[in-house]
Design an enzyme around this catalytic site. Sequence first.
Site, PDB file in Angstrom:
ATOM      1  N   GLY A 179      12.345   4.778   0.694  1.00 54.93           N
ATOM      2  CA  GLY A 179      12.429   6.048   1.408  1.00 54.93           C
ATOM      3  C   GLY A 179      13.801   6.689   1.389  1.00 54.93           C
ATOM      4  CB  SER A 187       9.415  10.820   5.305  1.00 52.50           C
ATOM      5  OG  SER A 187       9.376   9.506   5.753  1.00 52.50           O
ATOM      6  CG  ASP A 244       7.781  -2.300  -3.007  1.00 50.45           C
ATOM      7  OD1 ASP A 244       7.798  -3.519  -2.725  1.00 50.45           O
ATOM      8  OD2 ASP A 244       7.443  -1.410  -2.207  1.00 50.45           O
ATOM      9  CG  LEU A 285      17.653  13.295   2.898  1.00 51.30           C
ATOM     10  CD1 LEU A 285      18.288  11.912   2.917  1.00 51.30           C
ATOM     11  CD2 LEU A 285      18.719  14.354   3.189  1.00 51.30           C
ATOM     12  CE  LYS A 302       6.480  -3.435   0.809  1.00 54.55           C
ATOM     13  NZ  LYS A 302       5.962  -2.818  -0.433  1.00 54.55           N
ATOM     14  CE1 TYR A 360       3.069   0.883   1.140  1.00 52.27           C
ATOM     15  CE2 TYR A 360       3.735   0.247  -1.067  1.00 52.27           C
ATOM     16  CZ  TYR A 360       4.041   0.451   0.264  1.00 52.27           C
ATOM     17  OH  TYR A 360       5.317   0.232   0.707  1.00 52.27           O
TER      18      TYR A 360
END
Length: 340
Positions: free
Chosen positions: A231, A235, A52, A238, A83, A57
């Site tokens: 995500g 971010s 992706d 985790l 996108k 980006y």
Amino acid sequence: MLEKRKIGNTSLHVDSLGFGCASVGNLYKAISEQDASDVLHQAWDKGFRHFDTAPHYGQGLSERRVGDMLRSKTERNYVLSTKVGRILTPAGYTKERHGFRSAMPFDIQYDYSYDGVMRSFEHSLQRLGLDRIDILYMHDIGSVTHGDDHETLFQKAMAGGYKAMDELRQQGVIKAIGLGVNEYQVCEQALDHGDWDCFLLAGRYTLLEQDALHSFLPKCQQRNCSIIIGGPYNSGILATGTRGVSEPYYNYAPASKEVIERVSRIEAVCDEFNVPLPAAALQFPLAHPSIVSVIPGVGKADMIQSTLDLFNQEIPVEFWIAMQQQGLVSDSAPIPKAKS
């Protein structure tokens, strides 16, 4: 081999673990051409086939690098998403902007119109140097990005941008369409305006937060609309946890005291069952029947194997039950089954 899951009512199947390509667009730090090539080729060699990317980006840098890698492969058994919603325009400078330390001299102009979406799609094909894109997402439509301008832009997007995406799908140029956003509310809003195949939802259904269970995910089940989770580490917090990092990040910013305290409680359960926190974060979302894939960002070649190991880590069902008993995972959230 990674498990493949079907996207909505389409014929498209994606790997349950995908590769998020923001990092190879120099998100937060610059990556050399060689390092970007190494991480992408290593991902391919380790079996990743779901990639992706987006014009945003690195202002085109990620698309260019991803396309360079995919063109070098004789196999075409990959699924590629990008996108629309931003047009790249000459900027006259290459300084850091929008979080990306890009070497590409472009800036962004939001455009969710019919013509803007068609133009963005054509530009992406050229930057990628490829003759196909499989999934097309409308990027960052929503109030989080656009504030008071959201309603005006949303109406334009649903009337014009959606029409363009739907035409591309009907022509067979792309196989699936959706939204790529950080807020589930706008996905739920969009369900009333079109026939979407999937949504790429970043950070809003994770080990840390499950508010999307209340209305959005049930509607996706009813419509057979698939969800790809971006995500999964919210971010960073985790993945890093709260220990040994000077400033854990949540939702693209330093984590609040409340978030840090909640993650600390999750870490305590992880310690009790000897479960790595990032392993639980990667595996949790996929227990929901509407969720077909998780796509963490990986910025270094030596992290590819460790990500696969975390994804395949054996986690006892008792861990998930304890998480629910302690109120850290919603009682209504499906929990992963033991790996066979």
